[in-house]
Enzyme design. Structure first.
Site, PDB file in Angstrom:
ATOM      1  N   ASP A   1       9.120  39.109 -21.679  1.00 45.30           N
ATOM      2  CA  ASP A   1       9.170  40.553 -21.894  1.00 45.30           C
ATOM      3  C   ASP A   1      10.375  41.086 -21.127  1.00 45.30           C
ATOM      4  O   ASP A   1      10.478  40.884 -19.914  1.00 45.30           O
ATOM      5  CB  ASP A   1       7.894  41.230 -21.386  1.00 45.30           C
ATOM      6  CG  ASP A   1       6.661  40.823 -22.166  1.00 45.30           C
ATOM      7  OD1 ASP A   1       6.750  40.701 -23.401  1.00 45.30           O
ATOM      8  OD2 ASP A   1       5.604  40.623 -21.540  1.00 45.30           O
TER       9      ASP A   1
ATOM     10  N   CYS B   1       4.421  37.566 -20.872  1.00 48.11           N
ATOM     11  CA  CYS B   1       3.100  37.938 -21.371  1.00 48.11           C
ATOM     12  C   CYS B   1       2.027  37.190 -20.592  1.00 48.11           C
ATOM     13  O   CYS B   1       2.144  35.984 -20.344  1.00 48.11           O
ATOM     14  CB  CYS B   1       2.993  37.624 -22.857  1.00 48.11           C
ATOM     15  SG  CYS B   1       1.334  37.864 -23.542  1.00 48.11           S
TER      16      CYS B   1
END
Length: 281
Positions: free
Chosen positions: A195, A188
């Site tokens: 992620d 992120c």
């Protein structure tokens, strides 16, 4: 201009359970596109395909209703929506009463369309589709189709994007192939949280060196950027370094906070990919 640091990411947030469209927090696409050399004339078509797994509201008798919701947000919109704000917005439906699922659908379409097109000279509506409980059984788990790059036993030493890893063989006739990897990871932009995703790369053109392509995908591992921005960076790097005639890049990221984001970028107009769900999603 809104920035990621001004959003609710990484900050304590009050739980709003009454409908509130103002919770949506748009972020401009142009900032990151400028960073990778994309101007107002986009080199691709496509959309961001969002799935919301935790949508609920009350009917007029106060009985809870649930649904899945699919959003199709064109890449031409001037804004993306920061994902935590999207989650807070969807939560705001939880104790709000609506006459029907169609009313909920209309609110979702109007609010998200306004947010992503905000300030644009010309605007349009985003695609929104509800999947009600009677259709839940139609939501199948599938994997991205293509030859798996992960079969290759490569040495990986770079964990920040390195487009110079990419190479194509311009001495041989063009080919068409579809390649898939499940080793995509980025972080992120604001919180640094991981992620996880799978990526499908389809192209026509000089044969891309598969080992170097896999090393390039792995090089995103410690890179901080939103999903949409990672896919656009990947598309742009492959387009410039390998010079295909046609190219599409499609990533399916695992969900966070009940939402997954699945950007698709293609060099040529084509139908959007099916809203499949992978095993990790």
């Amino acid at each position: 201009m809104s920035t990621p640091e001004q959003s609710q990411l990484g900050k304590p947030s009050a739980y709003a359970d009454q409908y509130d469209a103002s919770l949506l927090f748009p972020l401009p696409r142009a900032t990151k596109r400028t960073e990778i050399g994309i101007g107002s004339q986009l080199p691709f078509f496509g959309a961001d395909l969002w799935t919301g797994y935790e949508l609920s509201w009350l009917n007029l008798r106060g009985k809870p209703q649930v649904a899945l919701v699919h959003f199709t947000i064109p890449c031409e919109t001037p804004h993306i929506i920061e994902s935590k704000s999207f989650k807070l917005y969807l939560n705001s439906f939880n104790n709000s009463r609506f006459a029907s699922a169609d009313e909920v659908l209309a609110r979702l379409r109007a609010d998200v369309s306004e947010a992503v097109w905000r300030g644009a000279e010309h605007s349009a509506t985003v695609g929104v589709r509800l999947v009600l409980p009677e259709a839940f059984a139609t939501q199948k788990v599938q994997e991205l189709q293509g030859l798996e790059l992960d079969r290759l036993d490569v040495e990986c030493t770079d964990y920040q994007p390195r487009p110079e890893l990419l190479r194509a063989d311009t001495e041989t006739p063009p080919i068409s192939e579809t390649l898939v990897s499940h080793l995509l990871k980025s972080n992120c932009l604001v919180t640094g949280q991981p992620d996880w995703g799978s990526v499908q790369i389809a192209y026509t053109g000089p044969a891309i060196d598969q080992e170097r392509l896999l090393q390039y995908i792995v090089s995103f591992r410690n890179h901080n950027e939103f999903h949409e921005q990672c896919v656009e960076r990947m598309f742009t790097d492959i387009w410039r370094q390998c010079q295909p005639v046609k190219l599409s890049v499609y990533a399916r990221y695992t969900r966070r906070g009940g939402l997954d984001i699945n950007p698709f970028r293609t060099s040529h107009p084509s139908a959007m990919p099916a809203a499949l769900r992978t095993a990790r999603q």
